[in-house]
Design a protein around this motif. Sequence first.
Motif: not given
Length: 355
Positions: A20-24, A54-60, A331-339
Motif C-alpha cells: 500500500v502507499k505510505k500516504t502523505p 491518495l491511497q491505491k483505489a482512492g481511499s483507505f 496537534n490535531i489530525g484529520i484522516v481524509v478518507t477518500g476522493g
Amino acid sequence: MNQLTLVNIIQADDRLSGAVKKTPCIHSPELSRLLQNLPATPSSVRVYLKLENLQKAGSFKYRGAMNALSQLNDSELAKGFVTYSSGNHARGLVEVAHGISRDRNVEIPVKVVMPDQAAPEKLRAVRDLGAELFVSPGYDLEPCRRAAEELALRSGARLVGSSEDTAVLEGHGTIGLEFAQQVKEEEGSHGLDVLLVPCGGGGLLAGCLVALRDAGVQVLACEPVVGGGSQLRESLKQGRRVPRDPTVGPSAADGLRAEIGDASWTVISEHLTADDVLQVTEEEIVRALAISRELGMEGSIEPSSAVPLAALLFSEGLHARISRDDKECLNIGIVVTGGTSAKVHTREDHGYRKK
C-alpha cells in the motif's frame, strides 16, 4: 470473531509495507489559522491531514482489503468474495482481488451489493473493474448486507465487510500508526494530540482507537446528524447499537450510512462515550466542502471526508475541548478518507436485482 489487538495491527503494518502507499501527512497552515482564531485556544494549534484519498483505489479501504486477502492461500482465494458497500470498500476489495489474481495466476470472482442510489461514479467504478454488481433499492446499506450474506451462503464465497472482519480492521488501524509517526517526525513536533475520524460502519474508528490506545492520542468520532447518520452517539448513549432509521433521507456523506459492525462496536463501545462523538449538519458538511475547495483541496476530498473537517471548523464540543487544553501547542489530525464490469441482476423477491 478474533480480537482486534495492537500487536496484530503492527503485524499488519509490516505485512502491508510496499503493498500500500505510505500516504502523505501534510500540515495545513490555513486550517491551523482558522482554529487559532477561536477564543481561548492554546497558544498554537497545528492541523495535519492524512491524505488517504491518495491511497491505491482512492481511499483507505484498500488497506483493509489488502490485509484480509493477502493472508489467504490460493484455494481460499478461488472461492471468491462477496461484499456490500456504498462504493469505496467495494472498489478497494475488487482492485486488491485483481492484483492478487494477476500476481498468483488464480481467478478470484467478486460479487458486490450496492444501493442503487449510491453515487453514480462509484457504481461505474465497480462495474468497470469487472465485479459482478448487484443493486438494492434506495440508499440504505442494511438490505445490501442481508443480500450479501445470502449471496455468500449460496455461492460459498467469503463475505468481507468493511467493519465486521477483524483482518480488515487491522489494515485500517495501520493508518493510525502511520499518521502518528509522521506527525512525530515533523521538526519540533511532540506528536498527535487529537485525531478526528469519520464514522459509518466504524472500521476505521475501531482500528485507530486500538492503534493509538497507548499513545496518548484522543481519537474522536465524527458523524452527520441527518440522513440516518447519527447512529453512533445514540448507540453510545443507550449502551447498545441503535439501528439507523431506513425512512430517513440520504446524507451528502453517503459513505457513512453503514450500520456499525460487530467487531467495530466491540472496540468503540469499550473506548468511547457519547461525548466523544462530534456531530455535524448537512449545511456544515457543504460549507466544509466549499472551504476545502478554497484551500485548494478540490478533487481530493469526498463528502464523507468533509465530516471531520466540518467538526474541526464548526463543532462547539470540539472547540470546548480545545479551550480546556493546557498544551502550548495542540496537534490535531484529520484522516481524509477518500476522493466498479458488472452484470446487474433482478431478484425482486430478495430486494435486490441484477439487470
